[in-house]
Write a protein that holds these residues in place. Structure first.
Motif, short mmCIF file in Angstrom:
data_model
loop_
_atom_site.label_atom_id
_atom_site.label_comp_id
_atom_site.label_asym_id
_atom_site.label_seq_id
_atom_site.Cartn_x
_atom_site.Cartn_y
_atom_site.Cartn_z
N LEU A 138 0.75 -1.15 -0.09
CA LEU A 138 0.00 0.03 -0.06
C LEU A 138 0.95 1.38 0.00
N LEU A 139 1.96 1.25 0.93
CA LEU A 139 2.76 2.68 1.05
C LEU A 139 3.56 2.85 -0.39
N ILE A 140 4.12 1.59 -0.88
CA ILE A 140 5.06 1.66 -1.79
C ILE A 140 4.16 2.09 -3.23
N GLY A 141 3.01 1.32 -3.40
CA GLY A 141 2.43 1.30 -4.53
C GLY A 141 1.67 2.89 -4.61
N SER A 142 0.88 3.28 -3.47
CA SER A 142 0.33 4.80 -3.50
C SER A 142 1.36 5.69 -4.04
N PHE A 143 2.52 5.73 -3.31
CA PHE A 143 3.71 6.46 -3.42
C PHE A 143 4.00 6.60 -5.13
N VAL A 144 4.36 5.33 -5.62
CA VAL A 144 4.71 5.16 -6.92
C VAL A 144 3.68 5.89 -7.96
N PHE A 145 2.32 5.49 -7.57
CA PHE A 145 1.09 5.98 -8.29
C PHE A 145 1.13 7.47 -8.34
N ALA A 146 1.12 8.00 -7.23
CA ALA A 146 1.35 9.65 -7.16
C ALA A 146 2.32 10.03 -8.14
N VAL A 147 3.49 9.76 -7.87
CA VAL A 147 4.46 10.27 -8.89
C VAL A 147 4.32 9.98 -10.34
N GLY A 148 3.66 8.99 -10.77
CA GLY A 148 3.33 8.69 -12.03
C GLY A 148 2.31 9.50 -12.49
N MET A 149 1.32 9.70 -11.76
CA MET A 149 0.08 10.52 -12.17
C MET A 149 0.61 12.12 -12.35
N GLN A 150 1.60 12.56 -11.58
CA GLN A 150 2.20 13.86 -11.97
C GLN A 150 3.10 13.83 -13.39
N LEU A 151 3.87 12.79 -13.61
CA LEU A 151 4.60 12.64 -14.68
C LEU A 151 3.56 12.36 -16.12
N GLY A 152 2.47 11.39 -15.93
CA GLY A 152 1.56 11.22 -16.96
C GLY A 152 0.62 12.22 -17.15
N GLY A 153 0.39 13.32 -16.22
CA GLY A 153 -0.40 14.10 -16.49
C GLY A 153 -1.96 13.82 -15.94
N ALA A 154 -2.32 12.82 -15.64
CA ALA A 154 -3.80 12.57 -15.09
C ALA A 154 -3.67 11.24 -14.36
N CYS A 155 -4.64 11.39 -13.42
CA CYS A 155 -5.15 9.91 -12.45
C CYS A 155 -5.61 8.81 -13.38
N ALA A 156 -6.32 7.82 -12.62
CA ALA A 156 -6.91 6.98 -13.39
C ALA A 156 -8.36 7.44 -14.23
N SER A 157 -9.01 8.15 -13.10
CA SER A 157 -10.35 8.67 -13.82
C SER A 157 -10.03 9.71 -14.83
N GLY A 158 -8.93 10.49 -14.53
CA GLY A 158 -8.53 11.42 -15.53
C GLY A 158 -8.25 11.01 -16.66
#
Length: 425
Positions: A138-158
């Motif tokens: 949970l800790l690693i995944g949510s951190f990595v996800f948040a880094v990814g969404m700032q690079l990718g420009g959107a979250c999952a729904s976005g």
């Protein structure tokens, strides 16, 4: 004779008033003309697919697709974002987006408590809370996800609603997202035994009313804190997007964030009522990628991930019978309809190479992070908090840290961050 308001009334008025920004928010430009071609194509596609799913798989999948279409319309018309909300808060202290999250979370938590607490379901569904383990994944995944969404420009729904509106760079993010989610499913054996505690659902200890009350109080505290942060930092206002005027605004946008939050909460509760599970997004990406691997001659059915109960049936069944796939597809089509009605649907060409690299890399990180964390900003953060599960709160707090790290990396790819002196953020 003028009577001064009481201190309590003054505090209440201050809490309900708009939070200060460095300059007034600019007026929204008028919406361009309706894009008739994309509207006809997306409208016919949505109608035809709904009719096919309804006839081939039944009413329940058909209703889920319709709910997905509604989610896509609401997401696009309100431009309801998670990536931008966290970026604006961390970079310049504008908490308007996070306060919209609080409204979405609080309304969804209220509806979830009513539905799950009373055992109300449609089509024979039994509603259940969305809970996840508390651990390293949970800790690693949510951190990595948040880094990814700032690079990718959107979250999952976005990502889904941006793809539906024709944004080419986000299509690259979606491709990376599917690839990362599939990679994590393939390599499930590498991370399935990470240390973790059992899920903690507050309703199991203090009942659904107690769980709801604690959640609402925590969200109210977030609203107060973000308002104080914004008052101290005095950030730029949110940018305005093209909007229709009057009654036409309902169909052509743009909707206030609060309206978007309420609509998303109602539609998300509809998904729970119909399917028995909370709205999610990223499990479908693992499914789509694995189906592609199978079509290319691979054997994803042999992966440990797809041998788990529930997952095995998902892979063996039709994509158009999968709950999450249906709502995901619906979001993209619904967003296309909304963007065409708003006159803003367009294919964006000429993506800079560094932006393209960031989009793909961000998508891969989000796909991996979502699998490690057991969900994304919808399946873990929204569904978890609304269900009274502790893992949703941990996901959100860790994602804020990941957002800070992602902001540090964005300039390496030519991506800008909001600054205090900007006209808008």
């Amino acid at each position: 004779m003028t009577i001064a308001p009481s201190p309590q009334a003054a505090k209440t008025a201050a809490l309900l008033s708009p939070s200060p920004t460095s300059v007034p928010r600019p007026p929204a430009p008028p919406a361009p003309p309706v894009r008739r071609g994309p509207l006809v194509v997306s409208g016919l596609l949505g109608a035809a697919l709904t009719a096919y799913v309804w006839s081939a798989h039944g009413a329940k999948p058909g209703v889920l697709l319709l709910l997905g279409l509604g989610l896509g319309v609401a997401l696009f018309h309100s431009r309801f974002g998670f990536t931008s909300a966290w970026r604006q808060l961390i970079a310049v202290g504008n908490g308007a987006g996070l306060r919209a999250h609080a409204l979405l979370l609080g309304t969804t938590a209220t509806l979830f408590a009513l539905i799950i607490g009373t055992g109300t379901g449609l089509f024979g569904s039994v509603p259940a809370p969305s809970a996840g383990p508390l651990g390293a994944g949970l800790l690693i995944g949510s951190f990595v996800f948040a880094v990814g969404m700032q690079l990718g420009g959107a979250c999952a729904s976005g990502t889904l609603f941006a793809v539906g509106s024709g944004q080419t760079s986000i299509l690259l993010t979606l491709g990376g997202f599917i690839g990362g989610a599939t990679l994590a499913a393939w390599q499930f054996d590498l991370w399935k035994d990470l240390p973790a505690l059992e899920p903690v659902v507050m309703a199991d200890h203090i009942g659904w009313f107690g769980s709801w009350a604690v959640t609402i109080l925590a969200l109210a505290a977030i609203v107060v804190i973000t308002r104080r942060v914004q008052a101290r930092r005095n950030p730029p206002p949110l940018g305005a997007v093209p909007s229709a005027r009057g009654v036409a605004r309902v169909l052509r946008g743009s909707w206030p964030l609060a309206v978007g939050a309420l609509a998303l909460a109602a539609l998300g509760a509809g998904v729970l009522l119909v399917s028995g599970g909370a709205w999610g997004i990223t499990s479908a990406f693992s499914l789509w990628g694995s189906e592609l691997v199978g079509a290319l001659g691979g054997h994803p059915e042999q992966w440990t991930w797809w041998q788990k109960p529930g997952n095995k049936e998902m892979l063996a069944g039709s994509v158009l019978a999968d709950r999450t796939s249906l709502t995901d597809i619906g979001i993209m089509i619904g967003a296309a309809v909304a963007a065409a009605l708003g006159g803003t649907w367009a294919l964006h060409r000429g993506v800079a190479w560094r932006t393209a690299v960031a989009a793909v890399l961000g998508g891969v990180l989000m796909g991996i992070g979502a699998r490690l964390a057991g969900g994304c900003n919808i399946g873990a953060y929204l569904a978890g908090i609304a269900s009274g599960s502790l893992h949703g709160w941990v996901w959100g707090a860790t994602a804020l840290l990941g957002t800070w790290a992602g902001l540090k990396l964005r300039p390496l790819f030519g991506l800008g961050n909001p600054k205090p002196g900007d006209g808008v953020c």
